[in-house]
Scaffold this active site. Structure first.
Site, PDB file in Angstrom:
ATOM      1  N   CYS A   1       0.831  -1.217   0.000  1.00 49.23           N
ATOM      2  CA  CYS A   1       0.000   0.000   0.000  1.00 49.23           C
ATOM      3  C   CYS A   1       0.869   1.273   0.000  1.00 49.23           C
ATOM      4  O   CYS A   1       1.599   1.512  -0.948  1.00 49.23           O
ATOM      5  CB  CYS A   1      -0.989  -0.023   1.155  1.00 49.23           C
ATOM      6  SG  CYS A   1      -2.411   1.081   0.873  1.00 49.23           S
TER       7      CYS A   1
ATOM      8  N   HIS B   1      -4.364  -5.142   0.285  1.00 49.50           N
ATOM      9  CA  HIS B   1      -4.057  -5.604   1.640  1.00 49.50           C
ATOM     10  C   HIS B   1      -4.467  -7.067   1.788  1.00 49.50           C
ATOM     11  O   HIS B   1      -5.410  -7.390   2.519  1.00 49.50           O
ATOM     12  CB  HIS B   1      -4.783  -4.749   2.671  1.00 49.50           C
ATOM     13  CG  HIS B   1      -4.170  -3.408   2.899  1.00 49.50           C
ATOM     14  ND1 HIS B   1      -3.026  -3.236   3.652  1.00 49.50           N
ATOM     15  CD2 HIS B   1      -4.537  -2.169   2.472  1.00 49.50           C
ATOM     16  CE1 HIS B   1      -2.721  -1.943   3.690  1.00 49.50           C
ATOM     17  NE2 HIS B   1      -3.609  -1.282   2.979  1.00 49.50           N
TER      18      HIS B   1
ATOM     19  N   GLU C   1      -3.138  -9.143   3.507  1.00 50.92           N
ATOM     20  CA  GLU C   1      -2.912  -9.555   4.894  1.00 50.92           C
ATOM     21  C   GLU C   1      -4.087  -9.241   5.814  1.00 50.92           C
ATOM     22  O   GLU C   1      -4.138  -9.739   6.958  1.00 50.92           O
ATOM     23  CB  GLU C   1      -1.646  -8.881   5.439  1.00 50.92           C
ATOM     24  CG  GLU C   1      -1.788  -7.437   5.893  1.00 50.92           C
ATOM     25  CD  GLU C   1      -1.778  -6.414   4.767  1.00 50.92           C
ATOM     26  OE1 GLU C   1      -1.810  -5.208   5.072  1.00 50.92           O
ATOM     27  OE2 GLU C   1      -1.740  -6.826   3.579  1.00 50.92           O
TER      28      GLU C   1
END
Length: 314
Positions: free
Chosen positions: A142, A235, A237
């Site tokens: 990001c 993202h 994660e």
């Protein structure tokens, strides 16, 4: 993980074309294996949440990983206790003489600022320059990806009309690419950002490969051909409820955010958010550790010259 089989077995050549790591008896007998050293530069405000998210995915590999966390001394965290930082994190001076097989640079909630106005920018630039000769493969996430592209190539970030928040489809563009081994032709992942980069600038200013993109998110993941630089604007994660927590936080702050797209059933914020990216996340992080780190880094870092050209750095 590699498999050891007779090198004369007909399946060997087929497996190798599919990027499956095959070794014969001679290579297996001389294989040096050591723990892989991974450095995580955690720039997210909720440090402990991000730690857990990343470690959950890194732990999916059978390889032993030695993890160190890094923080910016020039920035004081407002949301994580100083005792936690002092106990579990290292400063740049404490790691600058070490070598790492991989590094993850997280996102950061500083998109509204020009890069040079971020309070830890000077220290961040030192870390990124140091990584050229002390880290084999760096995964930027990001804002970390935008900052990396700006520093290395002069690629700018641009403010979007409204925040991009939700679960979005993306297409994989390079069939058989190591980072996307096991992926379908398309996948979904969370995105949460106010800024974007220009595909035209990527094509004109860098020699990076665009590996995935989508109609709403634009360029999503790109990398150097040697996988020493990887940039992800999403993202993968994130937990199931991360976007929900961001949404309700912004509501409480009076920001009137849009409901994250493709996330709550029927856009009902009282419903449990969907979780539809966990298998892609597991594959992506495992592929990074296996193909960009484990199979490429030298057993003894001291044998590498202290010069970026020794790695073919682009």
């Amino acid at each position: 993980m590699p498999i050891r089989i007779d090198k004369k077995l007909p399946a060997v050549e087929i497996l190798r074309t599919e990027n499956i790591f095959v070794m014969d008896d001679q290579r297996a007998a001389h294989q040096d294996i050591r723990p892989l050293k991974i450095l995580i530069l955690n720039l997210m405000p909720q440090k402990m949440v991000t730690e857990t998210q990343l470690l959950r995915h890194l732990a999916n590999t059978p390889l032993q990983l030695d993890i160190d966390f890094l923080y910016m001394e020039s920035h004081r965290s407002k949301t994580t206790r100083s005792e936690h930082m002092e106990t579990f994190y290292k400063t740049f001076p404490e790691v600058k003489d070490e070598y790492f097989d991989g590094m993850i640079i997280t996102g950061a909630p500083v998109e509204h600022l020009p890069f040079e106005e971020v309070d830890y920018w000077e220290e961040f630039t030192q870390v990124l320059e140091w990584s050229k000769t002390h880290v084999y493969s760096t995964l930027h996430i990001c804002w970390g990806a935008q900052a990396g592209l700006y520093l290395r190539y002069g690629v700018e970030k641009y403010q979007m009309d409204s925040k991009l928040s939700g679960i979005y489809p993306q297409d994989t563009l390079k069939e058989g690419h190591l980072l996307f081994r096991g992926f379908d032709d398309s996948y979904v992942s969370p995105h949460s950002r106010h800024t974007e980069i220009s595909k035209e600038e990527i094509l004109n200013k860098t020699n990076l490969e665009i590996l995935s993109e989508g109609p709403q998110v634009g360029v999503s993941i790109l990398a150097s051909r040697d996988l020493r630089e990887i940039y992800s604007f999403g993202h993968l994660e994130y937990d199931r409820d991360t976007l929900a927590k961001e949404y309700f936080r912004d509501c409480d702050a009076g920001l009137a955010p849009h409901i994250p797209e493709n996330y709550f059933k029927d856009d009902d914020v009282n419903q449990t958010p969907c979780l539809c990216w966990s298998s892609s996340a597991a594959l992506f992080f495992s592929n990074w550790v296996n193909y960009a780190v484990y199979q490429e880094t030298p057993f003894d870092w001291r044998k590498i010259e202290d010069d970026a050209s020794a790695y073919g750095y682009l």
